[in-house]
Scaffold this motif. Structure first.
Motif, PDB file in Angstrom:
ATOM      1  N   VAL A   1      44.047  25.993  88.809  1.00  0.00           N
ATOM      2  CA  VAL A   1      43.334  25.654  90.047  1.00  0.00           C
ATOM      3  C   VAL A   1      42.915  24.187  90.033  1.00  0.00           C
ATOM      4  CG1 VAL A   1      41.261  26.093  91.413  1.00  0.00           C
ATOM      5  CG2 VAL A   1      42.522  28.001  90.403  1.00  0.00           C
ATOM      6  N   ILE A   2      42.378  23.736  88.896  1.00  0.00           N
ATOM      7  CA  ILE A   2      41.945  22.339  88.787  1.00  0.00           C
ATOM      8  C   ILE A   2      43.117  21.396  88.989  1.00  0.00           C
ATOM      9  CG2 ILE A   2      41.034  20.591  87.208  1.00  0.00           C
ATOM     10  CD1 ILE A   2      39.315  22.781  85.945  1.00  0.00           C
ATOM     11  N   LEU A   3      44.213  21.647  88.273  1.00  0.00           N
ATOM     12  CA  LEU A   3      45.370  20.751  88.348  1.00  0.00           C
ATOM     13  C   LEU A   3      46.010  20.783  89.731  1.00  0.00           C
ATOM     14  CD1 LEU A   3      47.084  21.363  84.882  1.00  0.00           C
ATOM     15  CD2 LEU A   3      45.866  19.320  85.629  1.00  0.00           C
ATOM     16  N   ALA A   4      46.198  21.973  90.286  1.00  0.00           N
ATOM     17  CA  ALA A   4      46.887  22.099  91.574  1.00  0.00           C
ATOM     18  C   ALA A   4      46.094  21.473  92.708  1.00  0.00           C
ATOM     19  CB  ALA A   4      47.154  23.573  91.878  1.00  0.00           C
ATOM     20  N   SER A   5      44.767  21.582  92.661  1.00  0.00           N
ATOM     21  CA  SER A   5      43.938  21.021  93.730  1.00  0.00           C
ATOM     22  C   SER A   5      43.681  19.533  93.527  1.00  0.00           C
ATOM     23  CB  SER A   5      42.603  21.774  93.827  1.00  0.00           C
ATOM     24  OG  SER A   5      41.873  21.667  92.616  1.00  0.00           O
ATOM     25  N   MET A   6      43.584  19.109  92.270  1.00  0.00           N
ATOM     26  CA  MET A   6      43.226  17.730  91.979  1.00  0.00           C
ATOM     27  C   MET A   6      44.413  16.778  92.074  1.00  0.00           C
ATOM     28  SD  MET A   6      41.443  16.232  88.528  1.00  0.00           S
ATOM     29  CE  MET A   6      40.133  17.453  88.576  1.00  0.00           C
ATOM     30  N   ILE A   7      45.618  17.230  91.674  1.00  0.00           N
ATOM     31  CA  ILE A   7      46.757  16.323  91.576  1.00  0.00           C
ATOM     32  C   ILE A   7      47.129  15.737  92.927  1.00  0.00           C
ATOM     33  CG2 ILE A   7      48.470  18.179  91.804  1.00  0.00           C
ATOM     34  CD1 ILE A   7      48.825  15.025  89.624  1.00  0.00           C
ATOM     35  N   GLY A   8      47.083  16.555  93.981  1.00  0.00           N
ATOM     36  CA  GLY A   8      47.471  16.065  95.304  1.00  0.00           C
ATOM     37  C   GLY A   8      46.502  15.034  95.841  1.00  0.00           C
ATOM     38  N   THR A   9      45.186  15.289  95.700  1.00  0.00           N
ATOM     39  CA  THR A   9      44.214  14.316  96.189  1.00  0.00           C
ATOM     40  C   THR A   9      44.224  13.055  95.333  1.00  0.00           C
ATOM     41  OG1 THR A   9      42.496  15.494  94.962  1.00  0.00           O
ATOM     42  CG2 THR A   9      42.703  15.979  97.306  1.00  0.00           C
ATOM     43  N   ALA A  10      44.539  13.201  94.041  1.00  0.00           N
ATOM     44  CA  ALA A  10      44.674  12.002  93.196  1.00  0.00           C
ATOM     45  C   ALA A  10      45.822  11.127  93.694  1.00  0.00           C
ATOM     46  CB  ALA A  10      44.905  12.404  91.740  1.00  0.00           C
ATOM     47  N   ILE A  11      46.948  11.762  94.040  1.00  0.00           N
ATOM     48  CA  ILE A  11      48.091  11.014  94.581  1.00  0.00           C
ATOM     49  C   ILE A  11      47.740  10.423  95.938  1.00  0.00           C
ATOM     50  CG2 ILE A  11      50.483  11.202  95.386  1.00  0.00           C
ATOM     51  CD1 ILE A  11      50.821  13.484  93.335  1.00  0.00           C
ATOM     52  N   GLU A  12      47.042  11.227  96.762  1.00  0.00           N
ATOM     53  CA  GLU A  12      46.634  10.750  98.086  1.00  0.00           C
ATOM     54  C   GLU A  12      45.837   9.460  97.966  1.00  0.00           C
ATOM     55  OE1 GLU A  12      43.346  11.951 101.519  1.00  0.00           O
ATOM     56  OE2 GLU A  12      44.054  13.471 100.118  1.00  0.00           O
ATOM     57  N   PHE A  13      44.830   9.477  97.112  1.00  0.00           N
ATOM     58  CA  PHE A  13      43.974   8.304  96.991  1.00  0.00           C
ATOM     59  C   PHE A  13      44.667   7.179  96.227  1.00  0.00           C
ATOM     60  CE2 PHE A  13      40.837  11.358  98.321  1.00  0.00           C
ATOM     61  CZ  PHE A  13      39.991  10.588  99.115  1.00  0.00           C
ATOM     62  N   PHE A  14      45.526   7.522  95.278  1.00  0.00           N
ATOM     63  CA  PHE A  14      46.329   6.486  94.615  1.00  0.00           C
ATOM     64  C   PHE A  14      47.135   5.713  95.658  1.00  0.00           C
ATOM     65  CE2 PHE A  14      50.226   4.900  92.795  1.00  0.00           C
ATOM     66  CZ  PHE A  14      49.848   4.331  91.588  1.00  0.00           C
ATOM     67  N   ASP A  15      47.813   6.453  96.539  1.00  0.00           N
ATOM     68  CA  ASP A  15      48.637   5.821  97.577  1.00  0.00           C
ATOM     69  C   ASP A  15      47.791   4.985  98.529  1.00  0.00           C
ATOM     70  OD1 ASP A  15      50.740   7.100  96.423  1.00  0.00           O
ATOM     71  OD2 ASP A  15      50.971   8.629  97.969  1.00  0.00           O
ATOM     72  N   PHE A  16      46.637   5.533  98.933  1.00  0.00           N
ATOM     73  CA  PHE A  16      45.801   4.804  99.883  1.00  0.00           C
ATOM     74  C   PHE A  16      45.177   3.568  99.252  1.00  0.00           C
ATOM     75  CE2 PHE A  16      44.535   6.380 104.181  1.00  0.00           C
ATOM     76  CZ  PHE A  16      45.699   7.081 104.401  1.00  0.00           C
ATOM     77  N   TYR A  17      44.768   3.665  97.999  1.00  0.00           N
ATOM     78  CA  TYR A  17      44.191   2.496  97.342  1.00  0.00           C
ATOM     79  C   TYR A  17      45.255   1.429  97.129  1.00  0.00           C
ATOM     80  CZ  TYR A  17      40.525   5.859  96.221  1.00  0.00           C
ATOM     81  OH  TYR A  17      39.550   6.802  96.296  1.00  0.00           O
ATOM     82  N   ALA A  18      46.455   1.879  96.745  1.00  0.00           N
ATOM     83  CA  ALA A  18      47.552   0.927  96.559  1.00  0.00           C
ATOM     84  C   ALA A  18      47.818   0.189  97.866  1.00  0.00           C
ATOM     85  CB  ALA A  18      48.805   1.651  96.078  1.00  0.00           C
ATOM     86  N   TYR A  19      47.833   0.933  98.961  1.00  0.00           N
ATOM     87  CA  TYR A  19      48.078   0.300 100.258  1.00  0.00           C
ATOM     88  C   TYR A  19      46.913  -0.596 100.653  1.00  0.00           C
ATOM     89  CZ  TYR A  19      50.073  -0.407 104.860  1.00  0.00           C
ATOM     90  OH  TYR A  19      50.626  -0.995 105.960  1.00  0.00           O
ATOM     91  N   GLY A  20      45.693  -0.110 100.445  1.00  0.00           N
ATOM     92  CA  GLY A  20      44.524  -0.911 100.801  1.00  0.00           C
ATOM     93  C   GLY A  20      44.480  -2.226 100.045  1.00  0.00           C
ATOM     94  N   THR A  21      44.774  -2.186  98.741  1.00  0.00           N
ATOM     95  CA  THR A  21      44.792  -3.406  97.935  1.00  0.00           C
ATOM     96  C   THR A  21      45.891  -4.345  98.403  1.00  0.00           C
ATOM     97  OG1 THR A  21      43.945  -2.199  96.014  1.00  0.00           O
ATOM     98  CG2 THR A  21      44.984  -4.328  95.596  1.00  0.00           C
ATOM     99  N   ALA A  22      47.073  -3.797  98.645  1.00  0.00           N
ATOM    100  CA  ALA A  22      48.198  -4.620  99.106  1.00  0.00           C
ATOM    101  C   ALA A  22      47.917  -5.205 100.486  1.00  0.00           C
ATOM    102  CB  ALA A  22      49.479  -3.790  99.127  1.00  0.00           C
ATOM    103  N   ALA A  23      47.311  -4.401 101.372  1.00  0.00           N
ATOM    104  CA  ALA A  23      47.023  -4.869 102.729  1.00  0.00           C
ATOM    105  C   ALA A  23      45.984  -5.981 102.727  1.00  0.00           C
ATOM    106  CB  ALA A  23      46.548  -3.710 103.594  1.00  0.00           C
ATOM    107  N   ALA A  24      45.042  -5.913 101.789  1.00  0.00           N
ATOM    108  CA  ALA A  24      43.976  -6.913 101.740  1.00  0.00           C
ATOM    109  C   ALA A  24      44.414  -8.204 101.057  1.00  0.00           C
ATOM    110  CB  ALA A  24      42.759  -6.335 101.018  1.00  0.00           C
ATOM    111  N   THR A  25      45.455  -8.124 100.206  1.00  0.00           N
ATOM    112  CA  THR A  25      45.779  -9.295  99.392  1.00  0.00           C
ATOM    113  C   THR A  25      47.205  -9.808  99.536  1.00  0.00           C
ATOM    114  OG1 THR A  25      46.228  -7.798  97.539  1.00  0.00           O
ATOM    115  CG2 THR A  25      44.039  -8.788  97.638  1.00  0.00           C
ATOM    116  N   TYR A  26      48.198  -8.932  99.709  1.00  0.00           N
ATOM    117  CA  TYR A  26      49.595  -9.359  99.677  1.00  0.00           C
ATOM    118  C   TYR A  26      50.316  -9.241 101.019  1.00  0.00           C
ATOM    119  CZ  TYR A  26      48.615  -9.084  94.731  1.00  0.00           C
ATOM    120  OH  TYR A  26      48.047  -9.264  93.507  1.00  0.00           O
ATOM    121  N   PHE A  27      50.018  -8.210 101.788  1.00  0.00           N
ATOM    122  CA  PHE A  27      50.745  -7.996 103.041  1.00  0.00           C
ATOM    123  C   PHE A  27      50.566  -9.118 104.071  1.00  0.00           C
ATOM    124  CE2 PHE A  27      51.282  -3.081 102.770  1.00  0.00           C
ATOM    125  CZ  PHE A  27      52.104  -3.265 101.669  1.00  0.00           C
ATOM    126  N   PRO A  28      49.405  -9.801 104.109  1.00  0.00           N
ATOM    127  CA  PRO A  28      49.310 -10.892 105.082  1.00  0.00           C
ATOM    128  C   PRO A  28      50.436 -11.919 104.945  1.00  0.00           C
ATOM    129  CG  PRO A  28      47.138 -10.368 104.267  1.00  0.00           C
ATOM    130  CD  PRO A  28      48.114  -9.561 103.445  1.00  0.00           C
TER     131      PRO A  28
END
Length: 442
Positions: free
Chosen positions: A27-54
């Motif tokens: 239960v821990i792994l199945a519920s946690m892994i998806g949100t970890a990926i979700e936030f990994f992707d969003f943080y990666a995009y947020g960092t790139a959008a704030a610093t490199y994408f311009p």
């Protein structure tokens, strides 16, 4: 006659408890892994959008306009998320949590990898920007079905007196994903030159997410359907048109859940995406310094998610969330006095550590509260719609709004903006009944 409702409830609870549940580790792994990926992707995009994408996607305009346009692409996924919650919520309530979560994870992961291989503006011109927005939109659709499904995997497998703690498992995916994403950017920026990061280094986190997606798919294939959804199927209580039912019978809960969650989104993306762009332009911090501070702050965030969820199981969700929301209002009015000046380390530490301490308090218990607002038959749809509508209200344009406010009226206006969002959430909380003791099997 007065004892009849209690007898019915007890009977249903006993029926739910006799169903086979996945082991806690699954239960821990199945519920946690998806949100970890979700936030990994969003943080990666947020960092790139704030610093490199311009510079990568908007090189033809001034730096200030390029930053605003880049942050606007960040908001595209938030606009798509409610559509994803409608699609995946429908099938999650009709076909089951497991199948829907697998498809949402695959959709989200594929779009993220595509972003990592997109040509720059120098190669495709305006088409590169359109493709970026399209990939971001598809990513948002996949993300729209992720959180609500993950918290249902956790809470529908939980003992009645531990729903908030189990609901914290997917919430912990947020600090884990944040730490992995920012940690990877920290390593890359420590080993690659700025020109190399601008040329190809920013792509690596998006491509690396494919590894996490594969792990997530393997874990979710091994889990079984949640016991409460199987119970609903056995009792023929699965809705043929769950979306129609949730909007007909639970529209008030959707509105309350949306506004309760709204400030959590605003607060988080001010703490992370906006602050990164602000301190590197106005306070003379470099990316690596601020990413390191954020990584330290997010550890405290993870601890407070668990602590707040334990209190929510003992004292109730509403009291903990009201306390945290009042603390946000106080923080919003105070932080602008500290968060200014050149390379102000003390102000930066106050902003990050006090901010993440408070944010953990309000973020942990919502993993239980939002799904508890809805019955089993429409729980995936209802909690997902509320969560993702809150993303539009609270986060889609929060970094852009904050950047505009600073430029126009100064740093104190950002504090007023956050305080206003917290006040709206406070009103929604005060008009919502405590959900700790509801019959979750209904």
């Amino acid at each position: 006659m007065e004892d009849t409702p209690t007898t019915v409830v007890d009977s249903r609870q006993e029926s739910a408890e006799t169903l086979q549940r996945d082991p806690v580790r699954t239960v821990i792994l199945a519920s946690m892994i998806g949100t970890a990926i979700e936030f990994f992707d969003f943080y990666a995009y947020g960092t790139a959008a704030a610093t490199y994408f311009p510079k990568v996607f908007f090189p033809k305009v001034t730096p200030a306009i390029a930053l605003i346009l880049s942050l606007l692409t960040f908001g595209v996924a938030f606009i798509a998320r409610p559509l994803g919650s409608l699609i995946f919520g429908h099938f999650g309530d009709k076909l089951g949590r497991k199948k829907t979560l697998v498809v949402s994870l695959l959709t989200m992961g594929t779009a993220t990898v595509v972003i990592g291989v997109l040509p720059s503006y120098a190669t495709l011109g305006l088409l590169s920007v359109l493709l970026l927005c399209l990939a971001r939109f598809i990513q948002g659709i996949g993300l729209g079905g992720e959180w609500s499904g993950a918290v249902l995997v956790a809470t529908e497998n939980a003992p009645a007196n531990r729903r908030a703690l189990y609901g914290a498992f997917p919430e912990l995916g947020a600090p884990i994903g944040f730490f992995l994403s920012n940690g990877l950017y920290f390593v890359l920026e420590s080993t690659l030159k700025p020109a190399q990061m601008q040329a190809f280094g920013w792509r690596i986190p998006f491509l690396a997410s494919a590894v996490l997606v594969v792990i997530g798919l393997v874990v979710r294939e091994k889990m079984q359907e949640t016991p409460l959804f199987r119970l609903a199927m056995d009792k023929s209580k699965v809705q043929k048109a769950p979306l129609a039912q949730v909007f007909k019978h639970n529209w008030a809960q959707i509105l309350k859940g949306t506004f309760i969650m709204g400030v959590a989104y605003t607060f988080f993306y001010l703490l992370t995406t906006w602050s990164l762009s602000y301190v590197t332009t106005a306070m003379s911090f470099n990316n690596r310094e601020w990413l390191l501070l954020l990584m330290l702050g997010v550890v405290l965030f993870g601890v407070m998610i668990v602590v707040a969820s334990l209190f929510a199981d003992r004292l109730g969700r509403k009291g903990v969330l009201v306390t945290g929301t009042l603390m946000i209002i106080a923080f919003a009015l105070a932080f602008p006095f500290f968060f200014q000046g050149q390379h102000n380390l003390a102000g930066g530490l106050f902003f990050i550590f006090v901010g993440f301490f408070i944010y953990g308090i309000i973020y942990g218990p919502v993993g239980a509260l939002l799904p508890e607002l809805f019955p089993t038959s429409t729980r995936y749809s209802g909690s997902g719609i509320a969560y993702n509508l809150a993303a539009i209200i609270g986060a889609a344009f929060a970094p852009t709004i904050a950047s505009f406010l600073v430029d126009r009226w100064g740093i104190h206006s950002v504090g007023f903006y956050l305080a206003l969002m917290a006040f709206v959430s406070l009103v929604a909380l005060l008009t919502t009944k405590e959900t700790k003791s509801i019959d979750y099997t209904k």
